[in-house]
Each structure stands twice: as structure tokens, then as C-alpha cells.
Design a protein around this motif. Structure first.
Motif, short mmCIF file in Angstrom:
data_model
loop_
_atom_site.label_atom_id
_atom_site.label_comp_id
_atom_site.label_asym_id
_atom_site.label_seq_id
_atom_site.Cartn_x
_atom_site.Cartn_y
_atom_site.Cartn_z
N VAL A 1 23.66 15.69 -46.39
CA VAL A 1 23.73 14.01 -46.50
C VAL A 1 22.30 13.40 -47.22
CG1 VAL A 1 23.97 12.25 -45.51
CG2 VAL A 1 24.82 14.21 -44.68
N HIS A 2 22.97 12.60 -47.92
CA HIS A 2 21.99 11.88 -49.01
C HIS A 2 21.71 10.74 -48.30
CE1 HIS A 2 20.24 9.67 -52.95
NE2 HIS A 2 19.02 10.09 -52.21
N VAL A 3 20.38 10.21 -47.59
CA VAL A 3 20.20 8.84 -46.90
C VAL A 3 19.43 7.94 -47.79
CG1 VAL A 3 18.68 7.85 -44.55
CG2 VAL A 3 21.33 9.84 -45.03
N ALA A 16 22.87 9.05 -37.47
CA ALA A 16 24.56 9.50 -37.19
C ALA A 16 24.61 10.89 -38.03
CB ALA A 16 25.20 8.16 -38.29
N ALA A 17 23.78 10.82 -39.22
CA ALA A 17 23.88 12.66 -39.82
C ALA A 17 23.57 13.30 -38.58
CB ALA A 17 22.60 12.60 -41.00
N LYS A 18 22.35 13.29 -37.87
CA LYS A 18 21.94 14.22 -37.02
C LYS A 18 22.83 14.37 -36.20
CE LYS A 18 17.62 15.99 -37.64
NZ LYS A 18 17.88 17.59 -37.86
N ARG A 23 23.87 20.08 -41.37
CA ARG A 23 23.08 20.35 -41.88
C ARG A 23 21.39 20.79 -42.71
NH1 ARG A 23 25.20 26.69 -43.14
NH2 ARG A 23 23.32 27.08 -42.96
N CYS A 24 21.24 19.73 -43.15
CA CYS A 24 20.53 19.56 -44.17
C CYS A 24 20.56 18.00 -44.72
CB CYS A 24 20.43 20.28 -45.99
SG CYS A 24 19.04 19.61 -46.67
N ILE A 25 19.64 17.41 -44.54
CA ILE A 25 19.09 16.01 -44.00
C ILE A 25 18.29 15.32 -45.61
CG2 ILE A 25 19.18 13.21 -43.49
CD1 ILE A 25 20.41 14.65 -40.65
N ASP A 60 15.56 16.47 -43.04
CA ASP A 60 14.91 18.23 -43.38
C ASP A 60 14.33 17.97 -45.34
OD1 ASP A 60 16.67 19.31 -41.60
OD2 ASP A 60 18.08 18.56 -42.11
N ARG A 61 14.80 16.70 -45.65
CA ARG A 61 13.85 16.77 -46.62
C ARG A 61 13.24 15.87 -47.14
NH1 ARG A 61 14.06 21.90 -45.89
NH2 ARG A 61 14.26 23.61 -47.21
N VAL A 62 12.38 14.95 -47.81
CA VAL A 62 12.23 13.61 -48.32
C VAL A 62 11.64 13.38 -49.87
CG1 VAL A 62 10.88 12.10 -48.14
CG2 VAL A 62 11.41 13.12 -45.93
#
Length: 277
Positions: A1-3, A16-18, A23-25, A60-62
Motif C-alpha cells: 500500500v502506498h500512502v 487502516a493499512a496496518k 504486508r508492506c506500507i 515499512d518503507r519511507v
């Protein structure tokens, strides 16, 4: 998911994704709530010390929009080093619907007049107080040689209008307002200027570079990652109007330098804004 973003939409998106078990935000950071000049109040406190740090920690990634942002303390405190990077903003497709001459004729700008342009939200953070003082000072030695075109709208517009009342009435300062045809006004201009107090990497700067405009900008945030001082334009280290006037006058009176810097901005801007992961 890309936020996208750290404020409310980013926080609720990550949460919401959590809860959904993603598995990967991946969160993209464009700016921080505490960068604004209004650094007080409960809302500011909650965003700075709770909402934004928690959004980062739950990701998970920024990825930030420039190296400067990726090296900020809030990023280092809340994101594991191996999970953070930067991808430069990039200007989208710019389509000119009206030629340079058409736009200049609309505002009665003669071919010999040099047009400075600023694009974006009219706010105190963007340094409109500095820009207003600089225009008034520049009038002392270069009256009738230049115009300032302001493309955009915002909460500081009324204050800016009141301060620049005489210049607006004479037509020297042109308030275009919000528009979907930014490229038309960039093509009609000669020099991009942005005296912001803080920035990450503004799209307006990249668009100006893509149109081949030399740039006079404050030496803050990610702007030095694109603007090379003395090569593609000028970086201003302080917030004094006099510093801007000096560089404005340099480019105003030297057409060859404007052309040289504009071409360099076009070339370096393309190379600087490739995606980096």
C-alpha cells in the motif's frame, strides 16, 4: 500500500493499512507540519510529537522528495536507516496553450520588459514579505524595466495586495490568480523567484527549470539539490530583501546571463530529477 503524506490522510491511511494486515506500507513524505511559521497550538503539538512520528514508525518503507528531507532528524529518529530513501519530485508534462507573446500582450507587457514570476500558494511561508520589499527596492534603480507575475492564490494574498497596492495599480505587479495553465505564464516570463523560508522540493521550481528559466531562490531545503549557485541561478543565504535585489538586478540587466543560466537549468534539472530509490 502506498500512502502519501504525513498529516491526517497519511496517519489514517497507514493505520487502516496496518489494521487490514497489509504486508508492506510505503509512505511518501512531502513535508512536515512543524515546518510552518505558526509553531504553536494543540494541533501543531499533536502533529509534531504524535501523528507524524507514529505514521513514520508504522510504515515499512519511507521515501522523501529530496535528500534534505530524508536526512531530517524526525526521519532519522523514527525510520530505520535501511528503510528510508529519497525520490526527487519531478515536473509533469507542461503544455503551453498560449504563446509568450499572447500572454504578454494580455497584460500589456512590452518585449523589452523582464518578467519575474513566482508560482504557488501566496503565504507568509513562501517569503512574499521579502519579495514585496525587494520589488520596491528594485524600483529605485530599475523602474519600468521589469514586472512581477504572481501565479496562485492563498491566505496571504490580501496582505500582499495591501502592501503592493501602488505596484498592482500601475500594473508592475500582476496577480494572475490560480490557473490550470501554469506553463503559459512560465513561457511568458524570464526569471523564476522563490524566497521561501522553508521548502522540501517544490514542483513550481522544477516546472520553471523544465521551461528553461534561471532561478533565484532561498538556500533552504532541497532547492540547492536542483539550483546550482552561479550556474543555473542564484541561491540566497539570508532572508534580506537587499540580497534578493542584488541578484534580481544582475539577471535583469544581463540578457546573455539569463539565457546561459536558463539553458543550464534546463539541462541540470533533467539530470537532477531522475528517480532514485
Amino acid at each position: 500500500v502506498h500512502v502519501q503524506g504525513l498529516q491526517s490522510e497519511g496517519f489514517y491511511g497507514v493505520l487502516a493499512a496496518k489494521l487490514a494486515g497489509c504486508r508492506c506500507i510505503v509512505t511518501t513524505v512531502h513535508g512536515f507540519a512543524f515546518d510552518g511559521q505558526k509553531k504553536h497550538g494543540l494541533k501543531w503539538f499533536l502533529y509534531r510529537y504524535f501523528v507524524e512520528p507514529l505514521t513514520l514508525r508504522l510504515s515499512d518503507r519511507v521515501y522523501c522528495v529530496c535528500r534534505y528531507a530524508s536526512e531530517r532528524a524526525i526521519i532519522k529518529r523514527n525510520v530505520h536507516r535501511g528503510n528510508c530513501g529519497f525520490i526527487h519530485n519531478a515536473a509533469g508534462d507542461l503544455t503551453v496553450t498560449r504563446g509568450r507573446e499572447q500572454v504578454r500582450q494580455q497584460w500589456n507587457i512590452s518585449p523589452d520588459e523582464v518578467v519575474f514570476v513566482i508560482v504557488g500558494r501566496i503565504s507568509a511561508d513562501k517569503g512574499f514579505d521579502i519579495l514585496g520589499r525587494a520589488v520596491k527596492l528594485l524600483n529605485g534603480s530599475c523602474a519600468n524595466m521589469f514586472r512581477l507575475m504572481v501565479v496562485g492564490g492563498g491566505e496571504y494574498r490580501q496582505s500582499f495586495e495591501e502592501y503592493m497596492q501602488e505596484e498592482i495599480k500601475s500594473g508592475q505587479v500582476i496577480l494572475v490568480g490560480p490557473t490550470d495553465h501554469v506553463a503559459d505564464y512560465l513561457s511568458a516570463s524570464d526569471i523564476f523567484i522563490l524566497p521561501s523560508y522553508h521548502e522540501n522540493l517544490p514542483i513550481a521550481l522544477l516546472e520553471a527549470g523544465k521551461m528553461g528559466l534561471p532561478c533565484i531562490v532561498s538556500n533552504v531545503g532541497g532547492m540547492p539539490e536542483v539550483v546550482r549557485d552561479g550556474i543555473t541561478g542564484f541561491l540566497i543565504d539570508d532572508s534580506s530583501a537587499e540580497s534578493y535585489v542584488h541578484k534580481m538586478k544582475t539577471l535583469l540587466t544581463d540578457a546573455l546571463l539569463r539565457q546561459k543560466m536558463g539553458q543550464a537549468m534546463l539541462e541540470i534539472g533533467r539530470a537532477s530529477c531522475r528517480e532514485r530509490v
